[in-house]
Design a protein around this motif. Structure first.
Motif, mmCIF file in Angstrom:
data_model
loop_
_atom_site.group_PDB
_atom_site.id
_atom_site.type_symbol
_atom_site.label_atom_id
_atom_site.label_comp_id
_atom_site.label_asym_id
_atom_site.label_seq_id
_atom_site.Cartn_x
_atom_site.Cartn_y
_atom_site.Cartn_z
ATOM 1 N N ILE A 172 6.341 -20.755 -81.607
ATOM 2 C CA ILE A 172 4.983 -21.239 -81.854
ATOM 3 C C ILE A 172 4.860 -22.599 -81.186
ATOM 4 N N ASN A 173 4.000 -22.696 -80.181
ATOM 5 C CA ASN A 173 3.884 -23.964 -79.443
ATOM 6 C C ASN A 173 2.462 -24.514 -79.469
ATOM 7 N N PRO A 174 2.193 -25.456 -80.398
ATOM 8 C CA PRO A 174 0.941 -26.201 -80.371
ATOM 9 C C PRO A 174 1.144 -27.616 -79.834
ATOM 10 N N GLY A 175 2.336 -27.877 -79.241
ATOM 11 C CA GLY A 175 2.674 -29.235 -78.810
ATOM 12 C C GLY A 175 2.211 -29.542 -77.402
ATOM 13 N N ARG A 176 3.042 -29.208 -76.424
ATOM 14 C CA ARG A 176 2.722 -29.456 -75.019
ATOM 15 C C ARG A 176 3.276 -28.310 -74.180
ATOM 16 N N GLY A 177 2.541 -27.899 -73.154
ATOM 17 C CA GLY A 177 2.958 -26.785 -72.317
ATOM 18 C C GLY A 177 4.301 -26.970 -71.654
ATOM 19 N N PRO A 178 4.587 -28.143 -71.067
ATOM 20 C CA PRO A 178 5.861 -28.311 -70.346
ATOM 21 C C PRO A 178 7.106 -28.298 -71.225
ATOM 22 N N LEU A 179 6.961 -28.213 -72.540
ATOM 23 C CA LEU A 179 8.139 -28.126 -73.402
ATOM 24 C C LEU A 179 8.905 -26.823 -73.191
ATOM 25 N N ILE A 180 8.235 -25.823 -72.594
ATOM 26 C CA ILE A 180 8.830 -24.495 -72.429
ATOM 27 C C ILE A 180 8.973 -24.162 -70.946
ATOM 28 N N ASP A 181 10.127 -23.642 -70.581
ATOM 29 C CA ASP A 181 10.327 -23.051 -69.259
ATOM 30 C C ASP A 181 9.659 -21.672 -69.305
ATOM 31 N N ASP A 182 8.508 -21.546 -68.657
ATOM 32 C CA ASP A 182 7.713 -20.318 -68.775
ATOM 33 C C ASP A 182 8.477 -19.085 -68.295
ATOM 34 N N ASP A 183 9.184 -19.196 -67.183
ATOM 35 C CA ASP A 183 9.915 -18.045 -66.663
ATOM 36 C C ASP A 183 11.009 -17.613 -67.636
ATOM 37 N N ALA A 184 11.679 -18.588 -68.234
ATOM 38 C CA ALA A 184 12.745 -18.268 -69.185
ATOM 39 C C ALA A 184 12.177 -17.600 -70.431
ATOM 40 N N LEU A 185 11.024 -18.068 -70.894
ATOM 41 C CA LEU A 185 10.416 -17.456 -72.069
ATOM 42 C C LEU A 185 9.980 -16.026 -71.780
ATOM 43 N N LEU A 186 9.364 -15.796 -70.641
ATOM 44 C CA LEU A 186 8.937 -14.437 -70.288
ATOM 45 C C LEU A 186 10.136 -13.500 -70.191
ATOM 46 N N ALA A 187 11.230 -13.994 -69.636
ATOM 47 C CA ALA A 187 12.436 -13.169 -69.544
ATOM 48 C C ALA A 187 12.985 -12.853 -70.925
ATOM 49 N N ALA A 188 12.968 -13.842 -71.819
ATOM 50 C CA ALA A 188 13.471 -13.630 -73.178
ATOM 51 C C ALA A 188 12.582 -12.678 -73.956
#
Length: 309
Positions: free
Chosen positions: A220-236
């Motif tokens: 759950i991310n209501p903080g900031r977008g760059p906190l997550i590696d988008d490619d890594a999350l999509l892969a997970a």
């Protein structure tokens, strides 16, 4: 009489004019609040980073820039800003964030999507675990993170909080530092991100840290977008290591229509609505800081330029 320049985005003036004037007057300060004060005459600047104002050099008399946003990453590096900068902390912002985070945490904890979207005749009588047995980790224990962690603990969840520097909160296991981050994420079933956006926090959730979570965990991310590696999350998400991601913030906003998040079956996109600065409440924070400035008292919620928040 002091001069207060409203220099947030022009389309916000109509909603802020009356609450700000009332709050400043109620704080016992006589002020001229306007959008067109000559720079050399301005005492305080009510600001938002999407303002047309980006050069603070002419504001030689100003005592502080009072930000209407909780986030300051788009202004903190402005080299023309030499006076104190405050960020927005107000009860309405905290309450809104707590409601959004608690709602989506309960949604995933209870498995509500399965019942909302189930086909007719499908009857799976499987109760969810109790909140006591659900491990929730909150990354970031600033004003908003602390409020959300405490709300989730009050609801009965097994809450761990992580911050870069040590914190101590009743009823919450508090961890810090790199080793603490590993411990906070290991086995976590729901992870809430409420860290600031700084070079040190970028890609906090990446392939390595996502692998620490319980399989099928929810993000759950209501903080900031760059906190997550988008490619890594999509892969997970594709492998099932992450069961669902509810995302309210992104590296580019509005999120482009072609972005994979819009089209992934296990991603919920919300349009940056988790915590909105509401004029009725944020005006009180602005007015209090103006009162403090005029009284010679310390400003509330000063930004640490070296830390970036």
């Amino acid at each position: 009489m002091i001069n207060v320049l409203f220099a947030a985005h022009p389309d916000r003036w109509a909603s802020y004019e009356t609450p700000l004037k009332q709050a400043i007057a109620n704080a016992g300060v006589e002020a001229n609040l306007a959008t067109d004060i000559p720079p050399a005459d301005v005492d305080y600047i009510v600001y938002a980073p999407n303002s047309p104002l980006q050069d603070f050099t002419p504001y030689t008399r100003a005592k502080a820039v009072l930000n209407l946003w909780a986030g300051v990453e788009k202004i903190v590096g402005n080299e023309t800003l030499k006076i104190p900068l405050t960020r927005m902390v107000d009860p309405g912002l905290s309450q809104g964030m707590c409601e959004w985070v608690t709602g989506h945490t309960l949604r995933h904890h209870l498995g509500m999507d399965a019942h909302i979207n189930c086909a007719p005749g499908v009857w799976k009588n499987v109760p969810p675990p109790l909140a006591w047995d659900r491990k929730v980790t909150v990354l970031g224990l600033g004003e908003l993170g602390t409020a959300c962690a405490q709300m989730l603990a009050l609801a009965g969840f097994d809450v761990t909080g992580w911050s870069r520097s040590p914190k101590n909160l009743d009823g919450i296991r508090c961890l810090s530092g790199e080793e603490g981050l590993t411990k906070a994420l290991t086995g976590a079933e729901i992870v809430v991100l409420l860290l600031p956006d700084t070079p040190a926090t970028e890609n906090t959730l990446n392939a390595e840290t996502l692998a620490l979570l319980a399989r099928g965990a929810c993000i759950i991310n209501p903080g900031r977008g760059p906190l997550i590696d988008d490619d890594a999350l999509l892969a997970a998400l594709d492998t099932g290591q992450v069961g669902h991601a509810t995302l309210d913030v992104f590296r580019v906003e509005p999120l482009p229509e072609a972005h994979p998040y819009w089209h992934h079956p296990r991603v919920t996109v919300t349009p940056h609505v988790a915590a909105e600065t509401r004029p009725k409440y944020s005006a009180l924070t602005i007015a209090e800081n103006i009162r403090r400035g005029e009284a010679g008292a310390p400003f509330l919620h000063l930004v640490d330029r070296s830390a970036g928040y």
